[in-house]
Design a protein around this motif. Structure first.
Motif, PDB file in Angstrom:
ATOM      1  N   ALA A   1      47.361  35.484  48.392  1.00 13.81           N
ATOM      2  CA  ALA A   1      47.745  35.128  47.114  1.00 13.81           C
ATOM      3  C   ALA A   1      47.037  33.967  46.636  1.00 13.81           C
ATOM      4  CB  ALA A   1      49.124  35.109  46.816  1.00 13.81           C
ATOM      5  N   GLN A   2      47.069  32.922  47.534  1.00 12.91           N
ATOM      6  CA  GLN A   2      46.215  31.533  47.045  1.00 12.91           C
ATOM      7  C   GLN A   2      44.946  31.747  47.155  1.00 12.91           C
ATOM      8  OE1 GLN A   2      47.610  28.772  49.794  1.00 12.91           O
ATOM      9  NE2 GLN A   2      47.794  26.880  48.413  1.00 12.91           N
ATOM     10  N   ALA A   3      44.353  32.495  48.015  1.00 15.90           N
ATOM     11  CA  ALA A   3      42.791  32.555  48.114  1.00 15.90           C
ATOM     12  C   ALA A   3      42.324  33.551  47.074  1.00 15.90           C
ATOM     13  CB  ALA A   3      42.211  33.109  49.316  1.00 15.90           C
ATOM     14  N   PHE A   4      43.182  34.615  46.577  1.00 14.77           N
ATOM     15  CA  PHE A   4      42.755  35.459  45.572  1.00 14.77           C
ATOM     16  C   PHE A   4      42.841  34.902  44.266  1.00 14.77           C
ATOM     17  CE2 PHE A   4      44.482  38.781  42.655  1.00 14.77           C
ATOM     18  CZ  PHE A   4      43.248  39.365  42.521  1.00 14.77           C
ATOM     19  N   HIS A   5      43.617  34.112  44.116  1.00 13.56           N
ATOM     20  CA  HIS A   5      44.082  33.334  42.636  1.00 13.56           C
ATOM     21  C   HIS A   5      42.845  32.277  42.602  1.00 13.56           C
ATOM     22  CE1 HIS A   5      48.299  34.864  42.335  1.00 13.56           C
ATOM     23  NE2 HIS A   5      47.358  35.675  41.926  1.00 13.56           N
TER      24      HIS A   5
ATOM     25  N   ALA B   1      38.129  31.989  50.623  1.00 12.83           N
ATOM     26  CA  ALA B   1      38.713  31.275  51.553  1.00 12.83           C
ATOM     27  C   ALA B   1      38.167  30.262  52.178  1.00 12.83           C
ATOM     28  CB  ALA B   1      39.143  32.294  52.741  1.00 12.83           C
ATOM     29  N   ILE B   2      38.954  29.072  52.704  1.00 17.69           N
ATOM     30  CA  ILE B   2      38.720  28.113  53.279  1.00 17.69           C
ATOM     31  C   ILE B   2      39.311  28.186  54.731  1.00 17.69           C
ATOM     32  CG2 ILE B   2      38.680  25.579  53.147  1.00 17.69           C
ATOM     33  CD1 ILE B   2      39.747  25.878  50.242  1.00 17.69           C
ATOM     34  N   GLY B   3      38.178  27.642  55.602  1.00 21.20           N
ATOM     35  CA  GLY B   3      38.574  27.375  57.012  1.00 21.20           C
ATOM     36  C   GLY B   3      39.630  28.719  57.549  1.00 21.20           C
ATOM     37  N   PRO B   4      40.900  28.509  58.027  1.00 18.25           N
ATOM     38  CA  PRO B   4      41.570  29.331  58.934  1.00 18.25           C
ATOM     39  C   PRO B   4      42.111  30.312  57.904  1.00 18.25           C
ATOM     40  CG  PRO B   4      42.685  27.012  58.754  1.00 18.25           C
ATOM     41  CD  PRO B   4      41.065  27.075  58.143  1.00 18.25           C
ATOM     42  N   GLU B   5      41.930  30.106  56.687  1.00 19.74           N
ATOM     43  CA  GLU B   5      42.624  31.281  55.792  1.00 19.74           C
ATOM     44  C   GLU B   5      41.474  32.643  55.949  1.00 19.74           C
ATOM     45  OE1 GLU B   5      43.592  28.718  51.675  1.00 19.74           O
ATOM     46  OE2 GLU B   5      41.911  29.792  51.636  1.00 19.74           O
TER      47      GLU B   5
END
Ligand SMILES: C[S@@+](CC[C@H](N)C(=O)[O-])C[C@H]1O[C@@H](n2cnc3c(N)ncnc32)[C@H](O)[C@@H]1O
Length: 269
Positions: free
Chosen positions: A163-167, A231-235
């Motif tokens: 949700a965080q990366a999608f938003h 997405a960032i890094g491990p996401e």
């Protein structure tokens, strides 16, 4: 060209129709029919015509004779719309980029509608639209704006990462400047309220059952692709694993999904 395919719009259309609040739509149509202005109802970002089709059916049931202007900048979607509305003299179809030609799109309008558009737009564009609606005292019906709520029937440990990366992706520029994403319907309500409009906001929901596997599969693909791109890094690895688990659950018919939207009606006293 936009990133919205006719196939995707066709897949989502039954879920859009089930989610829509026909009570708000009927109030909007009654306002337009009773208003002094006789121009067309303009559908911004009209795609293949789902919104005009639904509103046109409701207007016909209420005995309102309205005309429509279908506006989009995607030639492929407009070609599908031309086939859909072939021979319908109540409607004109115009290819316009509403980031550049909003005034032309709204020229002579009696009212404005849009569906599944607002989450793409920026604060600056919201203010431009609100100014234009206020100066013409044009009623607005803005349907199906995603509001950030997404509830899978089975929770997953990486739902929050997804949700965080999608938003984050939703807030990127979709051609209108930095997008407001899930906040857009609330921002337009506030902007219109500040300009003297009477506004009503309602929840509406896509309810995607476990048996709706084509829609769930498309949601899994589009959510994870959008989230992955922001997405960032491990996401990235968490999102890939999330998507694989969701695909497995969808194939097994184990999971359903509810997605929250907002519907906004604005009228002028
Ligand atoms: C999610 S689709 C919704 C389509 C349609 N309203 C529906 O409910 O099926 C978003 C629509 O906005 C259109 N759109 C995006 N940016 C636009 C722009 N700058 N000018 C005109 N239309 C635009 C897309 O081409 C697409 O048809």
């Amino acid at each position: 060209m936009s990133s919205f395919s006719a196939a995707w719009l066709a897949l989502r259309e039954p879920f859009d129709i089930a989610a829509r609040d026909d009570g708000l739509a009927n109030s909007f149509l009654a306002q337009v029919a009773q208003g002094a202005q006789t121009g067309p109802v303009v559908d911004l970002g009209a795609g293949t015509g789902s919104n005009i089709s639904r509103l046109g059916n409701l207007a016909a049931k209420l005995g309102h004779q309205l005309s429509w202007r279908h506006v989009d900048n995607d030639g492929d979607l407009l070609a599908v719309a031309r086939q859909r509305f072939n021979g319908d003299s109540s409607l004109s179809i115009e290819q316009l980029d509403i980031t550049l030609a909003l005034d032309a799109a709204l020229q002579g309008a009696s009212a404005v509608t849009c569906a599944a558009l607002l989450d793409l737009v920026s604060a600056a564009w919201i203010n431009q639209l609100a100014d234009r609606l206020a100066s013409g005292r044009l009623p607005l019906l803005a349907l199906l704006s995603y509001d950030g709520r997404m509830q899978w029937s089975l929770a997953d440990a990486s739902d929050a990462v997804l949700a965080q990366a999608f938003h984050r992706d939703m807030l990127s520029d979709k051609g209108f400047g930095p997008a407001l994403g899930p906040d857009a319907a609330f921002a337009l309500k506030a902007a219109l309220g500040e300009r003297g409009a009477i506004t009503q906001l309602r929840d509406s929901y896509w309810r995607i059952a476990a048996s709706d596997s084509a829609m769930l599969t498309a949601m899994n693909a589009s959510l994870s692709a959008a989230a992955f791109s922001a997405a960032i890094g491990p996401e990235r690895s968490a999102i890939a694993a999330w998507s694989a688990r969701r695909a497995h659950q969808i194939a097994a018919g184990e999971v359903s999904l509810v997605v929250g939207h907002q519907e906004l009606l604005a009228t002028w006293p």
